[in-house]
Design a protein around this motif. Structure first.
Motif, PDB file in Angstrom:
ATOM      1  N   ASP A  98       0.979  -1.416   0.307  1.00 29.63           N
ATOM      2  CA  ASP A  98       0.251   0.075  -0.336  1.00 29.63           C
ATOM      3  C   ASP A  98       0.748   0.886  -0.067  1.00 29.63           C
ATOM      4  OD1 ASP A  98      -2.398  -1.532  -0.352  1.00 29.63           O
ATOM      5  OD2 ASP A  98      -2.401  -1.735   2.438  1.00 29.63           O
ATOM      6  N   LEU A  99       1.806   1.214   0.639  1.00 28.02           N
ATOM      7  CA  LEU A  99       2.818   2.622   0.684  1.00 28.02           C
ATOM      8  C   LEU A  99       3.298   2.462  -0.396  1.00 28.02           C
ATOM      9  CD1 LEU A  99       3.965   4.991   2.554  1.00 28.02           C
ATOM     10  CD2 LEU A  99       5.931   3.120   3.275  1.00 28.02           C
ATOM     11  N   LEU A 100       3.930   1.050  -0.890  1.00 26.24           N
ATOM     12  CA  LEU A 100       4.407   1.207  -2.165  1.00 26.24           C
ATOM     13  C   LEU A 100       4.069   1.764  -3.327  1.00 26.24           C
ATOM     14  CD1 LEU A 100       7.400   1.192  -4.184  1.00 26.24           C
ATOM     15  CD2 LEU A 100       6.787  -1.541  -4.583  1.00 26.24           C
ATOM     16  N   ARG A 101       2.321   1.510  -2.942  1.00 25.34           N
ATOM     17  CA  ARG A 101       1.375   2.174  -4.422  1.00 25.34           C
ATOM     18  C   ARG A 101       1.403   3.731  -4.093  1.00 25.34           C
ATOM     19  NH1 ARG A 101      -5.032   0.229  -5.552  1.00 25.34           N
ATOM     20  NH2 ARG A 101      -5.074   1.567  -7.087  1.00 25.34           N
ATOM     21  N   ASP A 102       0.949   3.671  -3.014  1.00 28.79           N
ATOM     22  CA  ASP A 102       1.103   5.637  -3.022  1.00 28.79           C
ATOM     23  C   ASP A 102       2.184   6.117  -3.059  1.00 28.79           C
ATOM     24  OD1 ASP A 102      -0.687   7.965  -1.259  1.00 28.79           O
ATOM     25  OD2 ASP A 102       0.902   7.535  -0.082  1.00 28.79           O
ATOM     26  N   THR A 103       3.103   5.300  -2.857  1.00 26.02           N
ATOM     27  CA  THR A 103       4.483   6.981  -3.317  1.00 26.02           C
ATOM     28  C   THR A 103       4.598   6.678  -4.590  1.00 26.02           C
ATOM     29  OG1 THR A 103       5.556   5.741  -1.370  1.00 26.02           O
ATOM     30  CG2 THR A 103       7.388   6.208  -3.333  1.00 26.02           C
ATOM     31  N   VAL A 104       4.047   5.472  -5.550  1.00 25.50           N
ATOM     32  CA  VAL A 104       4.772   5.336  -6.564  1.00 25.50           C
ATOM     33  C   VAL A 104       3.692   6.477  -7.678  1.00 25.50           C
ATOM     34  CG1 VAL A 104       4.848   4.143  -8.918  1.00 25.50           C
ATOM     35  CG2 VAL A 104       5.653   2.791  -7.006  1.00 25.50           C
ATOM     36  N   LYS A 105       2.104   6.275  -7.005  1.00 26.59           N
ATOM     37  CA  LYS A 105       1.144   7.102  -7.396  1.00 26.59           C
ATOM     38  C   LYS A 105       1.476   8.945  -7.973  1.00 26.59           C
ATOM     39  CE  LYS A 105      -3.430   7.931  -7.664  1.00 26.59           C
ATOM     40  NZ  LYS A 105      -4.880   7.433  -7.212  1.00 26.59           N
ATOM     41  N   THR A 106       2.531   9.208  -6.466  1.00 27.35           N
ATOM     42  CA  THR A 106       2.965  10.561  -6.221  1.00 27.35           C
ATOM     43  C   THR A 106       3.838  10.587  -7.215  1.00 27.35           C
ATOM     44  OG1 THR A 106       1.430  10.322  -4.367  1.00 27.35           O
ATOM     45  CG2 THR A 106       3.047  12.109  -4.982  1.00 27.35           C
ATOM     46  N   ALA A 107       4.961   9.585  -7.317  1.00 29.85           N
ATOM     47  CA  ALA A 107       6.020   9.699  -7.783  1.00 29.85           C
ATOM     48  C   ALA A 107       5.918  10.170  -9.547  1.00 29.85           C
ATOM     49  CB  ALA A 107       7.306   9.273  -7.982  1.00 29.85           C
ATOM     50  N   VAL A 108       4.915   9.550 -10.045  1.00 29.07           N
ATOM     51  CA  VAL A 108       4.786   9.667 -11.673  1.00 29.07           C
ATOM     52  C   VAL A 108       4.084  10.761 -11.563  1.00 29.07           C
ATOM     53  CG1 VAL A 108       3.435   8.892 -13.155  1.00 29.07           C
ATOM     54  CG2 VAL A 108       4.535   7.147 -12.219  1.00 29.07           C
ATOM     55  N   ARG A 109       3.249  11.529 -11.166  1.00 31.13           N
ATOM     56  CA  ARG A 109       2.772  12.891 -11.364  1.00 31.13           C
ATOM     57  C   ARG A 109       3.458  13.507 -10.920  1.00 31.13           C
ATOM     58  NH1 ARG A 109      -2.638  13.862  -9.625  1.00 31.13           N
ATOM     59  NH2 ARG A 109      -3.561  15.902 -10.458  1.00 31.13           N
ATOM     60  N   MET A 110       4.336  13.193 -10.074  1.00 33.05           N
ATOM     61  CA  MET A 110       5.236  14.542 -10.372  1.00 33.05           C
ATOM     62  C   MET A 110       6.669  14.213 -11.523  1.00 33.05           C
ATOM     63  SD  MET A 110       7.018  13.942  -5.795  1.00 33.05           S
ATOM     64  CE  MET A 110       8.742  14.568  -5.947  1.00 33.05           C
ATOM     65  N   LEU A 111       6.994  13.413 -11.712  1.00 33.20           N
ATOM     66  CA  LEU A 111       7.599  13.679 -13.149  1.00 33.20           C
ATOM     67  C   LEU A 111       6.614  13.903 -14.332  1.00 33.20           C
ATOM     68  CD1 LEU A 111       9.453   9.647 -12.485  1.00 33.20           C
ATOM     69  CD2 LEU A 111      10.556  11.947 -12.157  1.00 33.20           C
ATOM     70  N   ASP A 112       5.521  13.478 -14.216  1.00 34.40           N
ATOM     71  CA  ASP A 112       4.237  14.107 -14.841  1.00 34.40           C
ATOM     72  C   ASP A 112       4.678  15.641 -15.044  1.00 34.40           C
ATOM     73  OD1 ASP A 112       3.212  13.533 -17.540  1.00 34.40           O
ATOM     74  OD2 ASP A 112       1.295  14.799 -16.729  1.00 34.40           O
ATOM     75  N   ASN A 113       4.372  16.123 -13.791  1.00 37.98           N
ATOM     76  CA  ASN A 113       4.343  17.549 -13.886  1.00 37.98           C
ATOM     77  C   ASN A 113       5.791  18.717 -14.702  1.00 37.98           C
ATOM     78  OD1 ASN A 113       1.741  17.438 -13.116  1.00 37.98           O
ATOM     79  ND2 ASN A 113       2.742  18.211 -11.027  1.00 37.98           N
ATOM     80  N   VAL A 114       6.807  17.385 -14.747  1.00 39.31           N
ATOM     81  CA  VAL A 114       8.131  18.287 -14.983  1.00 39.31           C
ATOM     82  C   VAL A 114       8.080  18.475 -16.281  1.00 39.31           C
ATOM     83  CG1 VAL A 114      10.678  17.350 -15.469  1.00 39.31           C
ATOM     84  CG2 VAL A 114       9.843  17.029 -12.663  1.00 39.31           C
TER      85      VAL A 114
END
Length: 965
Positions: free
Chosen positions: A609-625
């Motif tokens: 669950d923690l990994l899924r939350d991290t990955v979901k937020t991280a991909v959003r951050m990378l897309d925002n770049v």
């Protein structure tokens, strides 16, 4: 003649009249006396060899010689009239013993030294203060004030809080003993840090203490600059100091022209309230020092950015286009400051600044005309200026002897232009933050491939050498098939076979064979035939000798690419993990970041669950770049906006194995590599599809493998069919991929590519974890980078040895003597030797198998270093053909051991001054390596030694791959 008299003679001869003095621990000075060295060394010999040792000629001669060496070392290091610290002298004695091969005596000396230290250490700092003359401290404005011992006591106590193995009194005593009358304030702060650093080799927790002491210096510097007056704050003060500081910090950065003025439009009070000052304590020393030296913003070299402000600034920069900017910035800050995920170095450097170039990697294709070539070199300079790592596809440039229609002359080939690109990378060094770096790629059929192989050699015409440029072979499957069949290979000039550059798989083979037939008919002007095996042997030999060119594989990169419908992958990047399409008109761009595995680990495995939350937020951050990015060339902006690729990777893999008690060379490690990457892949694809539902798919989505319901795991079958089954692939899965596949077909994908495992050379230091997917290459070493040199001890090993009562000064000495390798330390139990086996003890086939299991989930590639203790032609042949047959897309550096490793001396008191485990290639090559079993056929190359190395392989402790992360 007595030992004392011979020692004095040796000292006089070595010192050449030097008038050295020794600073005693009470602050007084005494004349240097070399006889004390000879007495201490003699006692060490007596402890090892018995009471009669002192009477033997051998020992007397050794004592004389060693004393002379020590004195010579002390006098040649500076002013002959300078003062010496007692610890400095002791360090040189131990170093001399080690260098003389007297390891047992050195160990006895270490124990003697430790006992003497314990005997004379005051029980309380007050005792030392009473015996030391009053010390005044020189402030920045020139005024003097008494040394504030009580404040030092508070700071040191805070630094040791929660660290049960750190003795604050020991740090305080060491610091006070180093202070002198008139010492500058910044020197006091440095003395605190150095005092803590000196104990890191014996207790890794001192790394955190040293970091917290450095933090006190950073607080004084940053708070004083932002508030415009001298300010000091303890860690306890920061709960109130951070909220007051943060808005002022934003204003200061904007006024200095460093921060984007739009940051001032955020709700700064809401953001300030979200700061977690206690996370400043989570840095190990290497991480915080790296942050201070290279990341924290400064005005005229005075830092005004505190660590949590740094993370929040980066988060704000990536949230600029969000609807709820504050909410997203806090979410991004939470991920960064907790070390669950870390963005790549360019993002950390530039997010929220006036020039937000946040992308990590740029891939270009160079056109075959003078204008195109120099436009490509210009683009290299512009991209490198703001911290980008570069990969150039030079295959289109015609080869030597090809016709130049404009002048009716003949081409000199690609090499002269590579020389210019090399010098451009040296000239543009990213503002001094780190080295400019570029990698040139050339396909194996290019007419100039043999000259290309020699680019990194130290011999030959310097005008045709590129000592600062990385190089890589872009190898089609057909070449390796010809190698295995011992067939012929034909070299062409690309101007006469232009479509080979854009073809792969069976289509490449068909066209290539047609061109060979055309050459036989005399229809092709420039070509040359070579034995494929001879060229392959030369590729491996040069790789051994110079570390370049790397071996990367064209066909799996293209056959498994989601973007086959819109172009071709012509190269990888600087670190061989990015596989994106390029054309003359489009520069591929990738935005990188890495999940920290160890931050998601429980006693039983990964927290899903923690990994899924991290990955979901991280991909959003990378897309925002992609949307907030500052693009320095139109070609890069065009490609990034059309395809929106990102590269989510991982780090801390070795730490995770240590925590799970899994040896790297085991089936369990392969299984963990598989399952951990499957989870990251699943959640990353899911996150990108979620973003597509929210924001829309990338513009070239239709026609991609994604749009056909073909996920990375499904693309294995494409590779298997193209190779007619001649490939070793595992397609087992454990998650519900059918549901995800249906979701992608329904909602689309926001990003053309989502995953890539980069080296994480620097960001892993910030997070205090092992680099990327790398095995540990030593359990005790000195790591070097642009911030300096730092002692690193494997904390997992130390804790295990403590639990078994085996961690002591003798064990430290043994680790140094054996270069951080446990194999020959009999005291260490077998299970620990297996668990903590270092990179050069691991059969490299384990690395390939683990990488193969990861690669099946990744839509790009991974930066995979290969380690060999004793390379030979046969071993290298089997290693790289295994990498190809297991379906890997790329490989990175080949690393091999040198004969000389960790300097055999104490690290205590000299941290940052010793050599680390070297990664230069060994001068002599043994006949065999740990078994690497061929998977299909025996080696096509015999076991003849490859010859003498002519250049150094990338240093393990100073990786050029920092341009990626």
């Amino acid at each position: 003649m007595t030992i004392a008299s011979t020692s004095r003679s040796a000292a006089d001869e070595a010192g050449h009249g030097a008038q050295l003095t020794v600073v005693r621990r009470d602050g007084s000075n005494t004349p240097f006396d070399a006889t004390k060295i000879s007495v201490a060394v003699t006692k060490a010999f007596l402890a090892v060899e018995g009471n009669d040792a002192g009477a033997t000629h051998r020992v007397r001669d050794l004592v004389t010689d060693l004393t002379g060496r020590v004195v010579e070392a002390l006098t040649r290091r500076g002013d002959a009239h300078r003062s010496l610290q007692v610890e400095d002298i002791q360090d040189q004695v131990e170093l001399a013993l080690m260098r003389a091969g007297e390891h047992q005596v050195a160990r006895a000396y270490v124990l003697y030294r430790e006992e003497r230290t314990k005997a004379r250490t005051p029980s309380d700092a007050a005792e030392l203060v009473e015996t030391k003359p009053v010390v005044s401290v020189r402030q920045a404005d020139g005024t003097r004030a008494p040394l504030d011992v009580e404040r030092l006591r508070v700071i040191v106590a805070e630094a040791a809080a929660g660290l049960d193995s750190v003795d604050p009194e020991q740090i305080l005593n060491e610091t006070i003993g180093s202070c002198y009358d008139g010492i500058a304030q910044h020197e006091v702060e440095l003395a605190l840090v150095m005092a803590a650093r000196s104990y890191v080799e014996t207790e890794p927790q001192y790394s955190y203490a040293a970091s917290r002491l450095l933090l006190d210096q950073i607080r004084r510097e940053a708070l004083g600059r932002v508030h415009g007056e001298p300010r000091q704050a303890s860690q306890a003060d920061m709960a109130t100091a951070y909220p007051e500081y943060f808005p002022r910090y934003i204003s200061t950065g904007i006024e200095a022209g460093l921060l984007d003025p739009e940051l001032a439009t955020f709700d700064l009070d809401r953001l300030s309230a979200a700061i977690k000052p206690e996370r400043d304590l989570d840095f190990a020393f290497l991480g915080l020092q790296t942050l201070y030296d290279r990341y924290l913003l400064h005005i005229d070299k005075t830092r005004f950015e505190l660590p949590q402000a740094f993370f929040l600034r980066v988060a704000m920069g990536m949230a600029l286009r969000e609807e709820d900017r504050e909410g997203r910035a806090i979410q991004f800050y939470e991920l960064l400051s907790s070390f669950r995920f870390m963005s790549s170095t360019p993002t950390l450097f530039n997010s929220g600044t006036t020039r937000p170039q946040l992308s990590s990697c740029f891939l270009t294709t160079v056109a075959d005309d003078l204008s195109g070539i120099f436009n490509g070199i210009r683009n290299n300079a512009m991209l490198a200026k703001y911290s980008g790592g570069l990969g150039n596809d030079w295959t289109p440039v015609r080869g030597i002897g090809a016709k130049i229609r404009g002048t009716n002359g003949e081409s000199q080939g690609v090499v002269p232009f590579l020389k210019i690109a090399n010098d451009t990378a040296v000239a543009v060094n990213q503002g001094g933050k780190r080295k400019g770096a570029v990698c040139a790629y050339l396909e194996t059929w290019h007419m100039d491939i043999e000259e290309f192989l020699d680019l990194r050699k130290n011999t030959g015409d310097e005008r045709r050498r590129t000592h600062d440029m990385n190089t890589a072979n872009w190898v089609p499957d057909l070449f390796l098939q010809r190698v295995e069949a011992d067939g012929q290979w034909t070299l062409f000039s690309p101007d006469e076979v232009p479509d080979l550059h854009d073809l792969f798989g069976p289509a490449f083979q068909e066209a290539y064979e047609k061109y060979e037939a055309a050459a036989d008919r005399g229809e092709i002007r420039v070509f040359r035939r070579v034995r494929a095996l001879d060229l392959w042997r030369r590729m491996l030999t040069v790789l051994f000798e110079t570390g370049h060119p790397w071996i990367t594989f064209k066909d799996p990169c293209n056959l498994r690419s989601p973007q086959q419908h819109s172009g071709v992958v012509h190269s990888s990047n600087l670190c061989t993990e990015i596989t994106l399409n390029t054309t003359v008109d489009e520069t591929a761009v990738c935005n990188l970041g890495s999940v920290n595995l160890i931050a998601h680990l429980t006693e039983t495995g990964l927290d899903a669950d923690l990994l899924r939350d991290t990955v979901k937020t991280a991909v959003r951050m990378l897309d925002n770049v992609i949307d907030v990015n500052f693009y320095t060339t139109p070609e890069s902006e065009r490609a990034n906006q059309r395809h929106r690729p990102v590269g989510l990777g991982l780090m801390g893999f070795a730490d995770a194995l240590f925590s799970l008690r899994i040896p790297y060379s085991s089936e369990a490690a392969i299984a963990f590599a598989d399952s951990s990457m499957e989870a990251i892949s699943y959640h990353a694809i899911e996150a990108s599809s979620d973003l597509a539902a929210e924001r829309g798919s990338y513009s070239t989505y239709e026609g991609s493998l994604w749009s056909k319901g073909i996920l990375p795991i499904d693309s294995l079958e494409i590779l298997r069919e193209a190779r007619k089954g001649d490939v070793i692939l595992d397609d087992a899965k454990s998650l519900d991929w059918d549901t995800l596949r249906a979701k992608v077909l329904r909602d689309g994908m926001r990003n053309s590519n989502v995953m890539a495992i980069a080296p994480t050379a620097t960001i892993s230091n910030i997070c205090g974890v092992s680099q990327s997917i790398e095995p540990a290459y030593s359990n005790l070493f000195v790591k070097s980078n642009m911030s300096g040199e730092f002692t690193v001890a494997n904390p997992y090993l130390v804790n295990d040895l403590k639990a078994r009562g085996l961690w002591d000064q003798v064990m430290v000495s043994d680790l140094k003597y054996h270069d951080g390798i446990l194999t020959n330390i009999d005291r260490v139990p077998a299970d620990l030797r297996e668990l903590y086996a270092t990179a050069f003890e691991i059969d490299p086939l384990w690395l390939i198998k683990s990488a193969s299991r990861r690669q099946k989930w990744i839509d790009q590639a991974q930066s995979l270093n290969l380690y060999m203790a004793s390379p030979s032609g046969k071993a290298l042949d089997e290693l790289y053909r295994n990498a190809w047959r297991y379906g890997l897309k790329t490989t990175y550096y080949l690393r091999s051991q040198s004969k000389t490793h960790v300097e055999k001396s104490t690290l205590q008191g000299t941290d940052g001054k010793l050599n680390a485990v070297s990664a230069t290639i060994a001068a002599a090559v043994p006949a065999a390596v740990p078994a690497v079993v061929p998977v299909t056929a025996p080696s096509v190359i015999d076991d003849t030694p490859l010859g003498e190395p002519t250049g150094a392989i990338c240093s393990l402790e100073d990786p050029d791959c920092e341009a990626c992360q």
